[in-house]
Motif scaffolding. Structure first.
Motif, short mmCIF file in Angstrom:
data_model
loop_
_atom_site.label_atom_id
_atom_site.label_comp_id
_atom_site.label_asym_id
_atom_site.label_seq_id
_atom_site.Cartn_x
_atom_site.Cartn_y
_atom_site.Cartn_z
N ARG A 115 0.84 -1.21 0.00
CA ARG A 115 0.00 0.00 0.00
C ARG A 115 0.86 1.25 0.00
N GLY A 118 2.26 1.66 -3.38
CA GLY A 118 1.21 2.14 -4.28
C GLY A 118 0.91 3.61 -4.09
N GLN A 119 0.91 4.06 -2.84
CA GLN A 119 0.67 5.48 -2.56
C GLN A 119 1.80 6.33 -3.12
N LEU A 121 3.68 5.59 -5.71
CA LEU A 121 3.50 5.63 -7.17
C LEU A 121 2.36 6.56 -7.56
N GLN A 122 1.29 6.54 -6.79
CA GLN A 122 0.15 7.43 -7.08
C GLN A 122 0.56 8.88 -6.94
N ALA A 123 1.39 9.18 -5.93
CA ALA A 123 1.85 10.56 -5.75
C ALA A 123 2.69 11.01 -6.94
N ARG A 125 2.29 10.00 -10.00
CA ARG A 125 1.39 10.16 -11.15
C ARG A 125 0.56 11.44 -11.07
N THR A 126 0.35 11.93 -9.86
CA THR A 126 -0.54 13.07 -9.70
C THR A 126 0.22 14.39 -9.60
#
Length: 197
Positions: A115, A118-119, A121-123, A125-126
């Motif tokens: 998790r 994943g967070q 990686l999400q940061a 991407r955003t």
């Protein structure tokens, strides 16, 4: 060469040797009690086993207890409402519970790590796109890119001086690779004069 006998089928009859009799009783009793415990655990059955050794010692195993199962079977003194479990069966169940809890804890730790990954990686991407940047932010971005371009050009020239081939003249230009040493007319003249001597 002698062939191994493997497992032989033994004749089921009373043993005459007292030592062998006692040893066989001890081994078979442990296996019998284990099977009774497994049957109770797997099927939820009430089980009671009472065995008398050749030396007239009493061994018993039961779930929830030998007394409650025997009372239920005989019909005298109905068992109390409380089911006191056999300590052997409880220990076996607790060992399984501990093993399953350890597996669950490992899986939960792995899930937490995934998790967090994943967070992260999400940061990435955003990140704000260039279209949403203010004029001031765009100016800073432009200056940063120009500084990076100068560093790349400096590194490329250093590599060319050392005779190392640098792949591209400008960032993103895949069509114009640099050569470490480009032949000039003076180089070719030196080669021809050197070969003549």
């Amino acid at each position: 060469m002698r062939r191994p006998n493997g497992r032989k089928k033994i004749e089921i009859a009373r043993m005459q040797n007292q030592t062998n009799l006692q040893v066989t009783f001890s081994k078979r009793r442990a296996g019998l009690f284990k099977k009774a415990s497994e049957l109770s655990t797997l099927c939820g059955a009430n089980v009671a086993i009472v065995a008398f050794s050749p030396s007239n010692k009493v061994y018993a195993c039961g779930h929830p207890s030998v007394e409650s199962v025997v009372d239920k079977f005989v019909g005298e003194n109905p068992p109390p409402d409380t089911d006191d479990p056999n300590p052997i069966i409880v220990a076996h169940q607790n060992a399984n519970i501990d093993e399953n809890n350890e597996k669950l804890n490992k899986l939960e730790r792995a899930l937490k790590r995934e998790r967090k990954h994943g967070q992260a990686l999400q940061a990435l991407r955003t990140e704000p796109s260039n279209e949403k940047l203010s004029f001031f932010d765009l100016k800073i971005l432009c200056e940063s890119l120009e500084a990076a371009d100068k560093k790349v050009e400096k590194l490329a020239s250093q590599l060319m001086e050392c005779g190392i081939e640098f792949p591209y003249q400008t960032i993103g230009s895949a069509l114009a690779p640099l050569r470490a040493r480009e032949s000039t007319s003076s180089d070719s003249d030196e080669r021809s004069s050197g070969s003549g001597e």
